[in-house]
Scaffold this active site. Structure first.
Site, PDB file in Angstrom:
ATOM      1  N   ARG A 141       0.818  -1.215   0.000  1.00 26.09           N
ATOM      2  CA  ARG A 141       0.000   0.000   0.000  1.00 26.09           C
ATOM      3  C   ARG A 141       0.845   1.255   0.000  1.00 26.09           C
ATOM      4  O   ARG A 141       0.273   2.359   0.014  1.00 26.09           O
ATOM      5  CB  ARG A 141      -0.889   0.011   1.237  1.00 26.09           C
ATOM      6  N   ARG A 193     -21.470  -3.007   3.449  1.00 26.49           N
ATOM      7  CA  ARG A 193     -20.699  -4.251   3.590  1.00 26.49           C
ATOM      8  C   ARG A 193     -20.998  -4.938   4.923  1.00 26.49           C
ATOM      9  O   ARG A 193     -21.096  -4.287   5.958  1.00 26.49           O
ATOM     10  CB  ARG A 193     -19.201  -3.955   3.488  1.00 26.49           C
TER      11      ARG A 193
HETATM   12  P1  ADP Z   1     -12.163  -4.530  -0.776  1.00 22.98           P
HETATM   13  O1  ADP Z   1     -11.565  -5.836  -0.351  1.00 22.98           O
HETATM   14  O2  ADP Z   1     -11.537  -4.000  -2.032  1.00 22.98           O
HETATM   15  O3  ADP Z   1     -12.187  -3.536   0.331  1.00 22.98           O
HETATM   16  P2  ADP Z   1     -14.717  -6.002  -0.803  1.00 22.98           P
HETATM   17  O4  ADP Z   1     -14.445  -7.191  -1.649  1.00 22.98           O
HETATM   18  O5  ADP Z   1     -14.785  -6.186   0.656  1.00 22.98           O
HETATM   19  O6  ADP Z   1     -13.675  -4.806  -1.180  1.00 22.98           O
HETATM   20  O7  ADP Z   1     -16.084  -5.354  -1.336  1.00 22.98           O
HETATM   21  C1  ADP Z   1     -16.656  -4.190  -0.732  1.00 22.98           C
HETATM   22  C2  ADP Z   1     -18.185  -4.328  -0.728  1.00 22.98           C
HETATM   23  O8  ADP Z   1     -18.678  -4.285  -2.069  1.00 22.98           O
HETATM   24  C3  ADP Z   1     -18.694  -5.637  -0.139  1.00 22.98           C
HETATM   25  O9  ADP Z   1     -19.882  -5.379   0.568  1.00 22.98           O
HETATM   26  C4  ADP Z   1     -18.955  -6.528  -1.374  1.00 22.98           C
HETATM   27  O10 ADP Z   1     -19.992  -7.473  -1.140  1.00 22.98           O
HETATM   28  C5  ADP Z   1     -19.377  -5.494  -2.409  1.00 22.98           C
HETATM   29  N1  ADP Z   1     -18.948  -5.853  -3.777  1.00 22.98           N
HETATM   30  C6  ADP Z   1     -17.794  -6.478  -4.147  1.00 22.98           C
HETATM   31  N2  ADP Z   1     -17.732  -6.617  -5.492  1.00 22.98           N
HETATM   32  C7  ADP Z   1     -18.878  -6.062  -5.984  1.00 22.98           C
HETATM   33  C8  ADP Z   1     -19.403  -5.875  -7.316  1.00 22.98           C
HETATM   34  N3  ADP Z   1     -18.727  -6.268  -8.407  1.00 22.98           N
HETATM   35  N4  ADP Z   1     -20.607  -5.251  -7.426  1.00 22.98           N
HETATM   36  C9  ADP Z   1     -21.271  -4.829  -6.328  1.00 22.98           C
HETATM   37  N5  ADP Z   1     -20.839  -4.959  -5.062  1.00 22.98           N
HETATM   38  C10 ADP Z   1     -19.644  -5.572  -4.884  1.00 22.98           C
HETATM   39  P1  ADP Z   2     -10.104  -2.247   2.845  1.00 28.04           P
HETATM   40  O1  ADP Z   2      -9.656  -3.083   1.698  1.00 28.04           O
HETATM   41  O2  ADP Z   2     -11.560  -2.293   3.084  1.00 28.04           O
HETATM   42  O3  ADP Z   2      -9.498  -0.886   2.884  1.00 28.04           O
HETATM   43  P2  ADP Z   2      -8.332  -3.708   4.603  1.00 28.04           P
HETATM   44  O4  ADP Z   2      -9.003  -4.803   5.324  1.00 28.04           O
HETATM   45  O5  ADP Z   2      -7.439  -4.020   3.488  1.00 28.04           O
HETATM   46  O6  ADP Z   2      -9.506  -2.747   4.193  1.00 28.04           O
HETATM   47  O7  ADP Z   2      -7.513  -2.799   5.644  1.00 28.04           O
HETATM   48  C1  ADP Z   2      -8.077  -2.331   6.846  1.00 28.04           C
HETATM   49  C2  ADP Z   2      -7.065  -1.467   7.574  1.00 28.04           C
HETATM   50  O8  ADP Z   2      -5.906  -2.253   7.902  1.00 28.04           O
HETATM   51  C3  ADP Z   2      -6.517  -0.290   6.769  1.00 28.04           C
HETATM   52  O9  ADP Z   2      -7.356   0.845   6.860  1.00 28.04           O
HETATM   53  C4  ADP Z   2      -5.152  -0.065   7.448  1.00 28.04           C
HETATM   54  O10 ADP Z   2      -5.292   0.596   8.688  1.00 28.04           O
HETATM   55  C5  ADP Z   2      -4.709  -1.501   7.752  1.00 28.04           C
HETATM   56  N1  ADP Z   2      -3.901  -2.090   6.647  1.00 28.04           N
HETATM   57  C6  ADP Z   2      -4.245  -3.175   5.880  1.00 28.04           C
HETATM   58  N2  ADP Z   2      -3.274  -3.450   4.999  1.00 28.04           N
HETATM   59  C7  ADP Z   2      -2.291  -2.531   5.201  1.00 28.04           C
HETATM   60  C8  ADP Z   2      -1.024  -2.274   4.586  1.00 28.04           C
HETATM   61  N3  ADP Z   2      -0.570  -3.030   3.572  1.00 28.04           N
HETATM   62  N4  ADP Z   2      -0.304  -1.226   5.064  1.00 28.04           N
HETATM   63  C9  ADP Z   2      -0.732  -0.464   6.080  1.00 28.04           C
HETATM   64  N5  ADP Z   2      -1.914  -0.649   6.686  1.00 28.04           N
HETATM   65  C10 ADP Z   2      -2.696  -1.669   6.256  1.00 28.04           C
END
Ligand code: ADP
Ligand code: ADP
Ligand code: ZN
Length: 210
Positions: free
Chosen positions: A88, A127
């Site tokens: 990241r 979500r």
């Molecule tokens: P990320 O890991 O990038 O943070 P997630 O996979 O957790 O994202 O997805 C974020 C939210 O969007 C979840 O509630 C998931 O069910 C929904 N979501 C994921 N892919 C899609 C899609 N292609 N269309 C609509 N909603 C989606």
């Molecule tokens: P999302 O995809 O919905 O943003 P993640 O589950 O990947 O959420 O991350 C949740 C939190 O964990 C981030 O907001 C950050 O605080 C921390 N985090 C996750 N991955 C990293 C990373 N590679 N470097 C720094 N912080 C991280």
């Protein structure tokens, strides 16, 4: 040849959802630093205690902590890997290049999930996640069969602490400032996909480029 794929994109773009599909259907191993950190917070490990306040505020956890965490994890896995939410920052990406080289691996592809901030807010505010098996749902776009209950294991779903609008907007800003520079770092092998499409369409697109 084992593959190492990086999923890059803002929070809520669908990286975790697609990682789970690739894991179930093609046997990839998902390494999610977010999931590893949440596990550490739950177990109150030294890492979890240090990471919690950053996560609650939507800020990034310091690079050194993340690099130690991923180093241990990577060395245990010999299969195809999806890196979900890591790297990241540019220092994390440089550290990853070194770690992979030491393991005789390299990055085979970087998928960039393209989505707007407004769409991210809609996705993350709806979500829900299973605290037991980690399956990800959305109350409208991807609901469980039974209201608020995990299809796979029957556990009651929860909303993540950081999936509140003000924290979501902060995380998007952090993505723009600290993570988006990786688009340039990886410019030679990045493939951008439209992350707003339906989940199966996004999956088909990813598997066609892998
Ligand atoms: P990320 O890991 O990038 O943070 P997630 O996979 O957790 O994202 O997805 C974020 C939210 O969007 C979840 O509630 C998931 O069910 C929904 N979501 C994921 N892919 C899609 C899609 N292609 N269309 C609509 N909603 C989606
Ligand atoms: P999302 O995809 O919905 O943003 P993640 O589950 O990947 O959420 O991350 C949740 C939190 O964990 C981030 O907001 C950050 O605080 C921390 N985090 C996750 N991955 C990293 C990373 N590679 N470097 C720094 N912080 C991280
Ligand atoms: Zn479950």
């Amino acid at each position: 040849m084992v593959k190492t794929i990086v999923f890059l994109g803002p929070p809520g773009a669908g990286k975790g959802t697609q990682s789970q599909l690739l894991q179930e259907r093609l046997g990839f191993i998902q390494i999610s630093t977010g999931d590893l950190l949440r596990e550490a917070v739950k177990n109150q490990t030294p890492l979890g205690i240090k990471a919690k306040s950053y996560m609650d505020e939507g800020k990034l956890v310091p690079d050194e902590l993340i690099i130690d965490l991923i180093k241990e994890k990577l060395s245990q896995i010999g299969n195809n890997i999806i890196l979900d939410g890591f790297p990241r920052t540019v220092p994390q990406a440089k550290a990853l290049d070194n770690l992979l080289a030491n393991l005789g691996r390299k990055i085979d592809g970087v998928i960039l999930f393209d989505i707007t901030e407004d769409e991210v807010v809609k996705r993350l505010s709806g979500r829900r996640v299973c605290p037991s098996c980690g399956t990800v749902y959305h109350i409208i776009y991807n609901p469980p069969r039974e209201d608020e209950i995990c299809d796979k294991c029957g556990t009651k779903l929860i909303q993540r602490e950081d999936d509140r609008e003000e924290v979501i907007r902060k995380r998007f800003e952090v993505y723009r400032d600290q993570t988006a520079p990786l688009i340039d770092y990886y410019k030679d092998y990045i493939v951008k996909i439209d992350a707003t499409a339906d989940k199966e369409e996004v999956y088909n697109k990813i598997t066609s480029v892998l």
